[in-house]
Design an enzyme around this catalytic site. Structure first.
Site, mmCIF file in Angstrom:
data_model
loop_
_atom_site.group_PDB
_atom_site.id
_atom_site.type_symbol
_atom_site.label_atom_id
_atom_site.label_comp_id
_atom_site.label_asym_id
_atom_site.label_seq_id
_atom_site.Cartn_x
_atom_site.Cartn_y
_atom_site.Cartn_z
ATOM 1 N N GLY A 123 0.527 -1.289 -0.118
ATOM 2 C CA GLY A 123 0.150 -0.204 -0.164
ATOM 3 C C GLY A 123 1.236 1.217 0.320
ATOM 4 C CG ASP A 144 1.609 -9.774 5.331
ATOM 5 O OD1 ASP A 144 2.221 -10.213 6.526
ATOM 6 O OD2 ASP A 144 0.843 -9.476 5.377
ATOM 7 C CB SER A 190 -1.692 -38.794 21.048
ATOM 8 O OG SER A 190 -0.210 -37.775 21.950
ATOM 9 C CD GLU A 206 -4.069 -12.639 8.647
ATOM 10 O OE1 GLU A 206 -4.901 -11.831 9.878
ATOM 11 O OE2 GLU A 206 -3.028 -11.768 8.424
ATOM 12 C CB THR A 227 1.273 -11.348 19.689
ATOM 13 O OG1 THR A 227 1.229 -12.774 19.102
ATOM 14 C CG2 THR A 227 0.566 -11.557 20.790
HETATM 15 O O1 F6P Z 1 0.368 -6.641 6.465
HETATM 16 C C1 F6P Z 1 0.497 -6.939 7.628
HETATM 17 C C2 F6P Z 1 -0.524 -7.694 8.007
HETATM 18 O O2 F6P Z 1 0.117 -8.087 9.852
HETATM 19 C C3 F6P Z 1 -1.240 -8.722 7.887
HETATM 20 O O3 F6P Z 1 -0.613 -9.673 7.939
HETATM 21 C C4 F6P Z 1 -2.773 -9.212 8.908
HETATM 22 O O4 F6P Z 1 -3.507 -8.981 8.049
HETATM 23 C C5 F6P Z 1 -2.872 -7.353 8.571
HETATM 24 O O5 F6P Z 1 -1.423 -6.596 8.735
HETATM 25 C C6 F6P Z 1 -3.442 -7.057 9.831
HETATM 26 O O6 F6P Z 1 -3.755 -5.237 9.545
HETATM 27 P P1 F6P Z 1 -4.284 -3.979 10.984
HETATM 28 O O7 F6P Z 1 -3.106 -4.358 11.966
HETATM 29 O O8 F6P Z 1 -4.562 -2.830 10.609
HETATM 30 O O9 F6P Z 1 -4.773 -5.052 11.705
#
Ligand code: F6P
Length: 324
Positions: free
Chosen positions: A104, A128, A215, A223, A255
């Site tokens: 972005g 990421d 087990s 995500e 975290t």
């Molecule tokens: O791009 C980094 C990231 O941590 C992604 O892994 C995650 O989907 C997103 O940002 C979460 O964004 P925000 O902190 O705006 O919720």
């Protein structure tokens, strides 16, 4: 170039401070005035711009987060917002920018450069690791280690209670954190957005484990996984396996974005910060500094944004082999 500014934008990432430090100290070394912009493009629009010195970045190389703060700016997506940002840069005499962020951030920088010709060089800062043009992004290594620490801890309790754990890690459209923390944590399966894992395969993996007297099992889910989030996947799996299986879900969430950067991230961030600054001084613009095969390279923003950074599917194959 006499005066430049540095800012962080988008999701923060451990190591951004080490990167800011490298830009600021590099500028001082090269005799260039350096300014900081707070809160990314929002601060540029608002004129939240201040002069920095070598001293402003003392004692930050080891700190997570970003001393410049960060934001995802909606206003900068508008022509009016960018006009205000340009006016502020003009008012402060800023001739070039170092932008630390992800997709972005670089999309905004590219549009801004095309409209107003403000040269910008990027440094890839995102946990990421989803940017084409660099082997690793700043913050990824720390995030993987944070996720791994959680996987290790969960494995202890999973084993004590004979449970199946679905652990959701970050990575909006990217499976890098999932793959690396999954391999290092000995996961039975890793689910990533880049490669569809049918739920039947998850069930099959669990059944195979049971047949070999396993087990407890750990499944790491990115995500952005197509089959849904970890909770949804866990519910659907529970409905598909017979008997009394004990399933739990842990979502690691933000975290993974905090904490002191690893040595790897501090060194990477320092190299990329100085690389971005020195590229800017040398006349580069609209490019991101990256490190590929240990060499500093510059890749056009357009490519870093547009081109995919595929994961290594052989690593997924390895997870399956090593989890038998
Ligand atoms: O791009 C980094 C990231 O941590 C992604 O892994 C995650 O989907 C997103 O940002 C979460 O964004 P925000 O902190 O705006 O919720």
């Amino acid at each position: 170039m006499k005066r430049i500014a540095v800012f962080t934008s988008g999701g923060d990432a451990p190591g951004m401070n080490a990167c800011i430090r490298a830009v600021v100290r590099g500028a001082v070394y090269h005799g260039i005035e350096v300014f900081g912009i707070r809160k990314g493009y929002n601060g540029m629009i608002a004129g939240d711009i201040f002069q920095m010195s070598s001293h402003s970045v003392s004692n930050i190389v080891q700190r997570g987060g970003t001393i410049l703060k960060s934001a995802r700016s909606k206003e900068f997506m508008t022509a009016e917002g960018r006009q205000k940002a340009y006016d502020q840069l003009q008012a402060h005499g800023i001739e070039g920018l170092v932008a630390i962020g992800g997709n972005g951030t670089f999309t905004g920088a590219m549009i801004f450069n095309n409209e107003y010709g403000v040269p910008t060089v990027g440094a890839p800062g995102t946990i990421d690791n989803d940017l084409y043009g660099t082997d690793y992004t700043i913050g990824f290594d720390t995030a993987v280690n944070t996720a791994l620490d959680a996987v290790d801890r969960i494995r202890d309790t999973a084993s004590s209670h004979d449970r199946i754990f679905f652990i959701e890690v970050m990575g909006r459209d990217s499976g890098y954190i999932a793959i690396q923390s999954g391999i290092a944590g000995g996961a039975e399966l890793v689910m990533v957005p880049e490669v569809l894992t049918p739920l039947s395969e998850v069930v099959e993996t669990l059944k195979q484990g049971w047949s070999r007297s396993k087990s407890s099992s750990i499944i790491v889910v990115a995500e952005g996984e197509e089959e849904g989030n970890a909770t949804e996947i866990a519910e659907r799996i529970k409905a598909q396996v017979d008997g009394d299986v004990d399933i739990r879900v842990t979502t690691l969430g933000h975290t993974q974005r905090g904490g002191a950067p690893t040595a790897y991230d501090r060194i990477l961030a320092s190299r990329l910060g100085l690389g971005a600054l020195e590229g800017l001084i040398a006349g580069q613009k609209n490019v991101m500094a990256g490190i590929i095969n240990n060499e500093l390279v510059y890749t056009p923003f357009e490519d870093t944004i547009r081109l995919p950074k595929p994961i290594n599917e052989d690593l997924l194959r390895m997870v399956k082999i090593l989890s038998i």
